[in-house]
Design an enzyme around this catalytic site. Structure first.
Site, mmCIF file in Angstrom:
data_model
loop_
_atom_site.group_PDB
_atom_site.id
_atom_site.type_symbol
_atom_site.label_atom_id
_atom_site.label_comp_id
_atom_site.label_asym_id
_atom_site.label_seq_id
_atom_site.Cartn_x
_atom_site.Cartn_y
_atom_site.Cartn_z
ATOM 1 N N TYR A 121 0.826 -1.211 0.000
ATOM 2 C CA TYR A 121 0.000 0.000 0.000
ATOM 3 C C TYR A 121 0.866 1.269 0.000
ATOM 4 O O TYR A 121 0.383 2.352 0.315
ATOM 5 C CB TYR A 121 -0.953 0.024 1.197
ATOM 6 C CG TYR A 121 -2.041 -1.029 1.133
ATOM 7 C CD1 TYR A 121 -2.360 -1.679 -0.054
ATOM 8 C CD2 TYR A 121 -2.773 -1.369 2.265
ATOM 9 C CE1 TYR A 121 -3.350 -2.644 -0.111
ATOM 10 C CE2 TYR A 121 -3.774 -2.332 2.223
ATOM 11 C CZ TYR A 121 -4.057 -2.962 1.028
ATOM 12 O OH TYR A 121 -5.043 -3.915 0.975
ATOM 13 N N LYS A 168 5.187 -14.089 4.692
ATOM 14 C CA LYS A 168 5.288 -15.044 3.590
ATOM 15 C C LYS A 168 6.730 -14.964 3.102
ATOM 16 O O LYS A 168 7.020 -14.687 1.940
ATOM 17 C CB LYS A 168 4.268 -14.659 2.508
ATOM 18 C CG LYS A 168 4.198 -15.592 1.339
ATOM 19 C CD LYS A 168 3.248 -16.756 1.539
ATOM 20 C CE LYS A 168 3.333 -17.658 0.313
ATOM 21 N NZ LYS A 168 2.566 -18.896 0.434
ATOM 22 N N ASP A 200 -0.764 -17.579 4.350
ATOM 23 C CA ASP A 200 -1.813 -18.342 3.658
ATOM 24 C C ASP A 200 -2.320 -19.495 4.534
ATOM 25 O O ASP A 200 -3.524 -19.673 4.713
ATOM 26 C CB ASP A 200 -1.334 -18.827 2.279
ATOM 27 C CG ASP A 200 0.059 -19.452 2.303
ATOM 28 O OD1 ASP A 200 0.697 -19.437 3.373
ATOM 29 O OD2 ASP A 200 0.500 -19.959 1.251
ATOM 30 N N ASP A 224 -4.918 -6.466 6.436
ATOM 31 C CA ASP A 224 -6.187 -6.031 5.857
ATOM 32 C C ASP A 224 -7.064 -7.235 5.559
ATOM 33 O O ASP A 224 -8.231 -7.317 5.965
ATOM 34 C CB ASP A 224 -5.885 -5.228 4.579
ATOM 35 C CG ASP A 224 -7.070 -4.428 4.077
ATOM 36 O OD1 ASP A 224 -8.089 -4.371 4.787
ATOM 37 O OD2 ASP A 224 -6.974 -3.860 2.975
ATOM 38 N N ASP A 228 -10.451 -8.913 7.805
ATOM 39 C CA ASP A 228 -11.784 -9.045 7.204
ATOM 40 C C ASP A 228 -12.252 -10.496 7.272
ATOM 41 O O ASP A 228 -13.434 -10.772 7.490
ATOM 42 C CB ASP A 228 -11.785 -8.571 5.743
ATOM 43 C CG ASP A 228 -11.992 -7.059 5.602
ATOM 44 O OD1 ASP A 228 -11.602 -6.308 6.518
ATOM 45 O OD2 ASP A 228 -12.535 -6.619 4.566
HETATM 46 MG MG MG Z 1 -10.160 -3.453 4.257
#
Ligand code: MG
Ligand code: NAI
Length: 327
Positions: A121, A168, A200, A224, A228
């Site tokens: 990001y 990772k 993962d 992120d 979720d």
């Molecule tokens: Mg989000």
């Protein structure tokens, strides 16, 4: 002492749930707030050409803390610079299941500590040729250490036993290699007990055995996505608050977005936003008041009116009134 709070409702259900948080904070008699409202998001962009007007940046920078609802399509143009304005480097996302809700995993109590300034990001994307685009993933030792220190401190201060470092590094050897080394070094230097997990496989374990995890320290994108995912385990995005914490300033927002599919109907779940306000209380040093708000939300979730996302028929205002009553 009066605390100045910047209030940025934004778009869609941000406009509906943000007043709920303000109502709840106003119901806390032991703390005085001065709320200063400011615009951000799709609507103000349509009007002025800017999703995050300078005036809003200034209000957030000057406030003791900021409450942000959600933005729509302009979310990245609003929340990324806003996190910068408050100097936030840590995104704290607790995912808890509550009694009385039909959660996929009713025994979940995990706090994601997400690095908030870099990773994928960092905003470095290019079009190389027609049909080929690249993105640069930035990981620094400083930011990795800082988020790990924050995460280990958070676990200790909040009595969580297990710390997991997500990564990772087997594939992203340089970037996540550095993240993993820097975060592990922080844990080692404290003599802390911690695990590391490939992100993962961690996603699978979170779905199957979330009760085995407490605090998870993550690079930006992993935090992120995994948070979720955890929202899905505990009853949906309407329940997850978050804090964007900086050295001095901080911004509090629900994990969810503007929810255009239900916006304007008055049925958005205000819990995530109200729980974000509880995190704001903690941040300002009012832990007891923060606990009171969490207890009120918990009690309403267990036996009060519920919005449709939790299988009920109540509206945002009914649930908010029930939380305020409970306080
Ligand atoms: Mg989000
Ligand atoms: P979303 O979080 O807005 O909605 C996902 C689903 O969860 C929808 O079905 C929605 O109805 C439901 N939902 C979310 N919050 C809820 C609540 N409080 N009560 C009941 N149901 C709730 O995510 P989506 O659909 O991916 O994005 C919609 C818009 O929001 C997009 O324009 C996106 O850019 C923006 N967005 C903004 C964010 C921010 O401002 N921080 C974060 C995520 C998305």
């Amino acid at each position: 002492m009066t605390h100045e709070i910047a209030v940025i409702p934004g778009d869609g259900i941000g406009q509906e749930v943000t007043p709920a948080a303000v109502d709840v904070l106003e119901a806390i008699e032991t703390v005085d707030f001065d709320f200063v409202e400011a615009d951000a998001g799709d609507a103000v962009k349509a009007e002025t050409g800017e999703a995050l007007p300078q005036e809003t940046r200034d209000i957030a920078a000057d406030a003791d803390a900021t409450l942000f609802g959600a933005a729509g399509e302009t979310a990245a143009d609003v929340i990324l610079p806003l996190r910068e304005v408050v100097g936030s480097f840590a995104n704290v996302r607790p995912a808890r299941s509550y009694p009385g809700l039909d959660a996929v995993q009713p025994d979940t109590d995990i706090v994601f500590i997400r690095e908030n300034t870099e990773g994928v990001y960092a905003g470095i994307e290019s079009e190389i040729t027609d049909g080929v685009r690249t993105l640069t993933r930035v990981i620094t030792e400083d930011a990795s250490e800082k988020i790990a220190e924050f995460g280990f401190d958070y676990a200790k201060q909040n009595d969580y036993d297990d710390v997991t470092i997500a990564h990772k590094a087997n594939v992203m050897r340089e970037t996540d290699g550095l993240f993993l080394d820097a975060a592990s070094a922080v844990g080692d230097s404290r003599g802390a007990d911690y695990d590391t997990a490939l992100m993962d496989a961690l996603a699978m374990h979170l779905v199957m055995t979330p009760e085995e995890y407490d605090v998870i320290i993550c690079p930006n994108l992993a935090g992120d996505v995994l948070s979720d995912l955890a929202a899905g385990l505990v009853g949906g995005l309407g329940l997850l608050p978050s804090a964007n914490v900086g050295e001095e300033n901080a911004l509090f927002e629900p994990v969810h977005g503007s929810a255009p599919d239900i916006a304007g109907e008055g049925i958005a779940n205000p819990s995530a936003m109200v729980l974000s306000a509880a995190m704001l209380l903690d941040h300002l040093g009012y832990d007891e008041e923060g606990d009171r708000v969490r207890a009120a939300v918990e009690s309403v979730l267990e036996s009060g009116p519920k919005t449709p996302d939790l299988g009920g028929e109540a509206g945002t205002e009914d649930v908010t009134a029930a939380i305020v009553d409970e306080l």
